[in-house]
Scaffold this motif. Structure first.
Motif, PDB file in Angstrom:
ATOM      1  N   ILE A 266       0.844  -1.203   0.000  1.00 37.47           N
ATOM      2  CA  ILE A 266       0.000   0.000   0.000  1.00 37.47           C
ATOM      3  C   ILE A 266       0.875   1.247   0.000  1.00 37.47           C
ATOM      4  O   ILE A 266       0.690   2.148  -0.834  1.00 37.47           O
ATOM      5  N   VAL A 267       1.812   1.278   0.945  1.00 38.51           N
ATOM      6  CA  VAL A 267       2.658   2.468   1.056  1.00 38.51           C
ATOM      7  C   VAL A 267       3.470   2.672  -0.233  1.00 38.51           C
ATOM      8  O   VAL A 267       3.595   3.790  -0.742  1.00 38.51           O
ATOM      9  N   THR A 268       3.933   1.565  -0.781  1.00 41.64           N
ATOM     10  CA  THR A 268       4.688   1.644  -2.035  1.00 41.64           C
ATOM     11  C   THR A 268       3.839   2.244  -3.153  1.00 41.64           C
ATOM     12  O   THR A 268       4.273   3.146  -3.879  1.00 41.64           O
ATOM     13  N   ALA A 269       2.644   1.738  -3.280  1.00 39.25           N
ATOM     14  CA  ALA A 269       1.753   2.218  -4.337  1.00 39.25           C
ATOM     15  C   ALA A 269       1.453   3.707  -4.172  1.00 39.25           C
ATOM     16  O   ALA A 269       1.467   4.472  -5.151  1.00 39.25           O
ATOM     17  N   LEU A 270       1.204   4.112  -2.923  1.00 40.96           N
ATOM     18  CA  LEU A 270       0.874   5.524  -2.692  1.00 40.96           C
ATOM     19  C   LEU A 270       2.060   6.413  -3.074  1.00 40.96           C
ATOM     20  O   LEU A 270       1.885   7.468  -3.699  1.00 40.96           O
ATOM     21  N   ASN A 271       3.283   5.981  -2.718  1.00 40.89           N
ATOM     22  CA  ASN A 271       4.482   6.765  -3.042  1.00 40.89           C
ATOM     23  C   ASN A 271       4.726   6.816  -4.553  1.00 40.89           C
ATOM     24  O   ASN A 271       5.025   7.864  -5.109  1.00 40.89           O
ATOM     25  N   ARG A 272       4.521   5.639  -5.147  1.00 45.05           N
ATOM     26  CA  ARG A 272       4.730   5.521  -6.597  1.00 45.05           C
ATOM     27  C   ARG A 272       3.841   6.524  -7.337  1.00 45.05           C
ATOM     28  O   ARG A 272       4.278   7.221  -8.251  1.00 45.05           O
ATOM     29  N   ASP A 273       2.568   6.611  -6.898  1.00 41.28           N
ATOM     30  CA  ASP A 273       1.633   7.475  -7.621  1.00 41.28           C
ATOM     31  C   ASP A 273       1.644   8.909  -7.096  1.00 41.28           C
ATOM     32  O   ASP A 273       0.859   9.745  -7.564  1.00 41.28           O
ATOM     33  N   GLY A 274       2.461   9.171  -6.111  1.00 38.91           N
ATOM     34  CA  GLY A 274       2.552  10.527  -5.571  1.00 38.91           C
ATOM     35  C   GLY A 274       1.269  10.989  -4.910  1.00 38.91           C
ATOM     36  O   GLY A 274       0.914  12.173  -4.946  1.00 38.91           O
ATOM     37  N   VAL A 275       0.569  10.056  -4.258  1.00 39.45           N
ATOM     38  CA  VAL A 275      -0.696  10.416  -3.588  1.00 39.45           C
ATOM     39  C   VAL A 275      -0.397  11.191  -2.305  1.00 39.45           C
ATOM     40  O   VAL A 275       0.469  10.799  -1.526  1.00 39.45           O
ATOM     41  N   GLU A 276      -1.119  12.299  -2.103  1.00 36.00           N
ATOM     42  CA  GLU A 276      -0.927  13.052  -0.862  1.00 36.00           C
ATOM     43  C   GLU A 276      -1.952  12.606   0.174  1.00 36.00           C
ATOM     44  O   GLU A 276      -3.118  12.382  -0.153  1.00 36.00           O
ATOM     45  N   TYR A 277      -1.502  12.455   1.416  1.00 39.04           N
ATOM     46  CA  TYR A 277      -2.422  12.024   2.492  1.00 39.04           C
ATOM     47  C   TYR A 277      -1.895  12.557   3.811  1.00 39.04           C
ATOM     48  O   TYR A 277      -0.762  12.997   3.915  1.00 39.04           O
ATOM     49  N   GLU A 278      -2.778  12.522   4.828  1.00 39.14           N
ATOM     50  CA  GLU A 278      -2.368  13.027   6.143  1.00 39.14           C
ATOM     51  C   GLU A 278      -1.544  11.998   6.896  1.00 39.14           C
ATOM     52  O   GLU A 278      -0.486  12.298   7.430  1.00 39.14           O
ATOM     53  N   GLU A 279      -2.088  10.779   6.982  1.00 39.50           N
ATOM     54  CA  GLU A 279      -1.327   9.729   7.662  1.00 39.50           C
ATOM     55  C   GLU A 279      -1.864   8.368   7.253  1.00 39.50           C
ATOM     56  O   GLU A 279      -2.987   8.248   6.758  1.00 39.50           O
ATOM     57  N   VAL A 280      -1.022   7.373   7.483  1.00 34.48           N
ATOM     58  CA  VAL A 280      -1.461   5.999   7.251  1.00 34.48           C
ATOM     59  C   VAL A 280      -1.484   5.306   8.605  1.00 34.48           C
ATOM     60  O   VAL A 280      -0.536   5.439   9.380  1.00 34.48           O
ATOM     61  N   MET A 281      -2.607   4.650   8.923  1.00 37.08           N
ATOM     62  CA  MET A 281      -2.608   3.937  10.205  1.00 37.08           C
ATOM     63  C   MET A 281      -3.222   2.557  10.065  1.00 37.08           C
ATOM     64  O   MET A 281      -4.019   2.282   9.177  1.00 37.08           O
ATOM     65  N   LEU A 282      -2.822   1.721  11.030  1.00 34.53           N
ATOM     66  CA  LEU A 282      -3.295   0.355  11.022  1.00 34.53           C
ATOM     67  C   LEU A 282      -4.391   0.229  12.093  1.00 34.53           C
ATOM     68  O   LEU A 282      -4.200   0.653  13.219  1.00 34.53           O
ATOM     69  N   LYS A 283      -5.510  -0.308  11.692  1.00 35.25           N
ATOM     70  CA  LYS A 283      -6.625  -0.372  12.633  1.00 35.25           C
ATOM     71  C   LYS A 283      -7.013  -1.814  12.900  1.00 35.25           C
ATOM     72  O   LYS A 283      -7.235  -2.592  11.985  1.00 35.25           O
ATOM     73  N   ARG A 284      -7.089  -2.124  14.212  1.00 32.58           N
ATOM     74  CA  ARG A 284      -7.591  -3.445  14.604  1.00 32.58           C
ATOM     75  C   ARG A 284      -9.091  -3.336  14.758  1.00 32.58           C
ATOM     76  O   ARG A 284      -9.588  -2.343  15.262  1.00 32.58           O
ATOM     77  N   PRO A 285      -9.829  -4.367  14.413  1.00 31.38           N
ATOM     78  CA  PRO A 285     -11.278  -4.303  14.637  1.00 31.38           C
ATOM     79  C   PRO A 285     -11.569  -4.368  16.140  1.00 31.38           C
ATOM     80  O   PRO A 285     -10.831  -5.011  16.884  1.00 31.38           O
ATOM     81  N   THR A 286     -12.604  -3.683  16.550  1.00 35.41           N
ATOM     82  CA  THR A 286     -13.014  -3.736  17.955  1.00 35.41           C
ATOM     83  C   THR A 286     -14.334  -4.493  18.033  1.00 35.41           C
ATOM     84  O   THR A 286     -14.957  -4.811  17.010  1.00 35.41           O
ATOM     85  N   LEU A 287     -14.743  -4.741  19.253  1.00 34.27           N
ATOM     86  CA  LEU A 287     -16.027  -5.396  19.462  1.00 34.27           C
ATOM     87  C   LEU A 287     -17.144  -4.563  18.825  1.00 34.27           C
ATOM     88  O   LEU A 287     -18.115  -5.085  18.284  1.00 34.27           O
ATOM     89  N   GLU A 288     -16.918  -3.255  18.895  1.00 38.76           N
ATOM     90  CA  GLU A 288     -17.891  -2.329  18.321  1.00 38.76           C
ATOM     91  C   GLU A 288     -18.048  -2.562  16.812  1.00 38.76           C
ATOM     92  O   GLU A 288     -19.160  -2.594  16.296  1.00 38.76           O
ATOM     93  N   ASP A 289     -16.905  -2.760  16.128  1.00 39.40           N
ATOM     94  CA  ASP A 289     -16.958  -3.024  14.689  1.00 39.40           C
ATOM     95  C   ASP A 289     -17.696  -4.331  14.409  1.00 39.40           C
ATOM     96  O   ASP A 289     -18.507  -4.425  13.486  1.00 39.40           O
ATOM     97  N   VAL A 290     -17.393  -5.326  15.238  1.00 41.94           N
ATOM     98  CA  VAL A 290     -18.035  -6.626  15.062  1.00 41.94           C
ATOM     99  C   VAL A 290     -19.536  -6.471  15.238  1.00 41.94           C
ATOM    100  O   VAL A 290     -20.339  -6.968  14.446  1.00 41.94           O
ATOM    101  N   PHE A 291     -19.880  -5.738  16.282  1.00 40.19           N
ATOM    102  CA  PHE A 291     -21.285  -5.549  16.599  1.00 40.19           C
ATOM    103  C   PHE A 291     -22.018  -4.872  15.440  1.00 40.19           C
ATOM    104  O   PHE A 291     -23.088  -5.313  15.017  1.00 40.19           O
ATOM    105  N   LEU A 292     -21.382  -3.804  14.946  1.00 39.10           N
ATOM    106  CA  LEU A 292     -21.963  -3.065  13.817  1.00 39.10           C
ATOM    107  C   LEU A 292     -22.173  -3.971  12.636  1.00 39.10           C
ATOM    108  O   LEU A 292     -23.219  -3.966  11.991  1.00 39.10           O
ATOM    109  N   LYS A 293     -21.144  -4.747  12.378  1.00 34.46           N
ATOM    110  CA  LYS A 293     -21.177  -5.612  11.213  1.00 34.46           C
ATOM    111  C   LYS A 293     -22.291  -6.652  11.364  1.00 34.46           C
ATOM    112  O   LYS A 293     -23.039  -6.934  10.434  1.00 34.46           O
TER     113      LYS A 293
END
Lengths: 306, 362
Positions: A266-293
């Motif tokens: 992902i990071v490689t692709a974004l750099n390759r294409d010169g995409v501008e972004y604020e930050e990249v973060m890794l998100k673990r699912p929470t019980l809340e996400d499971v519940f929503l789903k």
């Protein structure tokens, strides 16, 4: 192997047109905190009220502490303690008198003063119930649930309507009960409460258990893995990550991480294409996400709505 | 069992005595009732009526005769001056009962010749019959004395007091019956709906306590509330109206059994009233017809026949009749009959209550 103190098979509760509980199977182990999590109307309270011998089941086999629910109601009632939903005691009796009142209903009685210190209410011992705050009232309710020195304690939405501070104090009391070896059945619609307190939990929706296990098991099983979020990536990130099935939420783009290498790609692709972004973060699912789903219910401030 | 009943009783008692409003109204309501109704209706009994007397004889004998009237205890005697024009006096003072003792009254009595006293009355006034009766009685007494040839004319008061009951005699046992009903039905319907709606029943349902134990505790507590109210009624009656009734064993038995009966009725009503706001109205819908049709305020004989027939099916009718038999008429067998009827009703309602009520959701 741990003993099961509650065994439920094929529990059904039907009202004229409505199926409130629709085939629930459940094993509760001795000494654990087991939570039933679900939106309002999911059937949580109906389920526990059947186990508490307040409601009759339409179908199903229930065994509690070795007694069949249909024939052993009287014996079961002696050995369980209950904090009902929207608990109330006598307004003009003091904390101590209220606890003593309910203790008087049982042959086997715990020491009232010990119960008062168990829920940390020594300083309010002689205060009228009506003059207590919501959190303190719930603590009285928990003490009352313990008056017969029960092996199983049912707590039906013990922290609903409490402010976060009072909620945490009630959590401490509940942990204290587990430390004393009690089995606790907790219903709640607060995600955090279920996640923090439970040894195991079930998510209930429309009368059915749709997930069951320890909080981490449930998340692992139903959470759908980790996702990488590119904040502020927008349309450019969507194009750049096209092959990886990106999803867009406002200016944020998220991509599911299936393999470890995906993050690098992902990071490689974004750099390759010169995409501008604020930050990249890794998100673990929470019980809340499971519940929503699983339930499709929205959550506001940790509380399920609608 | 006994311990659970005791807990219910003492819990309710503590709640009650810590609510000054509850205590106040439990005492104030019957007191107000007896004061207000006593004031309104006491004019319709024979307790005290105004009688104006113009004594044209003004002799020792006529003085004794007037003393005799006064001694009946039901007449307030007011002297009208001899030179007063009677018609003008009546009009000016709205007099409804006026007695004229003619000149020569004393002379006639001592000689045994005929003499006529004149009683002028407004016959539409409620008191007219009673005053006439009192005057007749005194006159007859005087005649007997004279024609019997005794040496001095004396009018003895004890022998001629009217046997009619005063309103308060009639009303006080009725008030007791009424309050037993009101307290039991209103309190029970109130407690039941409140405890059901605020979740106390949900909690009690998880305990080993059963319906009969709850009902027993409630009934014991109702007896105390009723006792407080009865004491307030008796004390008020004694202080304000000089009532000299007492509660004998039969009356107490009736109060106890009636408390059980109305507690059960309250329980049954509360099964059908789920809403706390509706509770008072529903209790009123049951108690108000009984209040007016069971002879608490008005004698049943004064009601139209179809209402009298209706009164025969109202439990309060038998409570009132039994209390009056015991407290006023000294009619032990009548009191016993009514007590048995109320007892049978009580048992029937209690059985129904234990069967249908309680806090179990299903």
């Amino acid at each position: 192997m741990e003993d099961n103190v509650i065994t439920v098979r094929g529990l059904v509760k039907r009202y004229q047109d409505l199926i409130a509980v629709d085939g629930v199977d459940l094993d509760v182990r001795s000494g654990e905190i087991f939570s039933i999590l679900g939106p309002n109307g999911a059937g949580k309270t109906t389920t526990v009220e059947i186990l508490e011998c307040i409601r009759k089941a339409t179908e199903g086999e229930v065994t509690i502490l070795g007694h069949d629910l249909r024939t052993g109601g009287k014996e079961i009632r002696r050995q369980i303690g209950v904090l009902p939903q929207e608990f109330n005691a006598f307004d003009l009796l003091t904390v101590r008198e209220n606890i003593a009142f309910f203790a008087g209903m049982y042959d086997r009685q715990a020491d009232v003063d010990e119960l008062i210190s168990l829920v940390d209410l020594e300083h309010k011992r002689d205060t009228y119930f009506k003059n207590l705050s919501g959190g303190l009232k719930q603590r009285v309710g928990i003490a009352i649930a313990m008056v017969n020195d029960p092996r199983i304690v049912f707590l039906d939405e013990p922290t609903t309507g409490l402010d976060p501070g009072a909620r945490r104090e009630v959590w401490e009391v509940i942990r204290g009960l587990r430390a004393k070896g009690r089995t606790i059945i907790l219903t709640t619609h607060y995600m955090e409460e279920a996640e923090v307190l439970s040894d195991r939990l079930a998510i209930m929706n429309q009368g059915k258990f749709i997930a069951l296990g320890s909080p981490s098991e449930v998340v692992a099983q139903h959470g759908g893995g980790r996702t990488c979020v590119i904040r502020g990536g927008g349309e450019a990130a969507m194009r750049s990550l096209h092959d990886m099935g990106p999803e867009r939420d406002g200016d944020d783009v998220s991509v599911r991480i299936v393999h470890k290498e995906d993050l690098v790609s992902i990071v490689t692709a974004l750099n390759r294409d010169g995409v501008e972004y604020e930050e990249v973060m890794l998100k673990r699912p929470t019980l809340e996400d499971v519940f929503l789903k699983l339930t499709g219910k929205s959550i506001e401030g940790g509380e399920i709505s609608g | 069992m006994a311990n659970r009943v005791k807990m219910v009783f003492s819990g309710l008692a503590k709640q009650f005595f810590r609510s000054p409003g509850s205590v106040f109204w439990t005492i104030a309501f019957p007191v107000m009732l007896i004061l207000i109704f006593g004031a309104i209706f006491s004019g319709t009994g024979v307790s005290k009526y105004d009688l104006y007397v113009q004594d044209l004889d003004d002799s020792l004998v006529s003085g004794i005769y007037i003393d005799g009237l006064e001694a009946t205890g039901v007449l307030n005697i007011h002297e009208v001056p001899v030179n007063e024009d009677v018609d003008a006096f009546i009009e000016r003072n709205s007099v409804v009962n006026l007695l004229i003792i003619p000149a020569g009254f004393g002379q006639a009595l001592t000689s045994g010749s005929e003499i006529e006293v004149t009683l002028r009355q407004d016959s539409t006034a409620g008191s007219s019959r009673a005053v006439l009766a009192a005057v007749n009685a005194v006159t007859q007494q005087a005649n007997n004395e004279v024609t019997g040839g005794r040496e001095v004319i004396t009018v003895r008061s004890g022998s001629i007091v009217s046997e009619d009951l005063s309103f308060i005699d009639f009303f006080l046992p009725g008030t007791i019956g009424l309050m037993v009903m009101m307290i039991a039905v209103q309190s029970i319907v109130g407690y039941q709906t409140r405890f059901r709606n605020n979740g106390i029943f949900r909690k009690l349902a998880t305990t080993p306590m059963n319906n009969a134990e709850w009902l027993s505790g409630m009934m014991l507590w109702m007896l105390v509330m009723v006792a407080i109210s009865v004491a307030a009624i008796m004390v008020t009656g004694m202080l304000m109206y000089d009532v000299r009734m007492s509660l004998d064993l039969m009356a107490i038995a009736m109060i106890v059994v009636a408390t059980g009966l109305f507690t059960a009725i309250g329980m049954i009503i509360s099964q059908f009233v789920k809403d706390e706001e509706v509770a008072g109205t529903a209790a009123g819908a049951i108690t108000f017809p009984m209040m007016f049709l069971s002879g608490s305020f008005f004698p049943l004989e004064s009601m139209p026949e179809y209402l009298q027939a209706f009164a025969q099916v109202l439990p309060l009718t038998y409570v009132n009749n039994g209390l009056r038999d015991a407290m006023v008429y000294g009619n032990a067998s009548g009191a016993m009959d009514n007590l048995l009827i109320v007892l049978v009703m009580a048992v029937a309602f209690i059985v129904v209550t234990v069967a249908i009520s309680g806090w179990k959701k299903e």
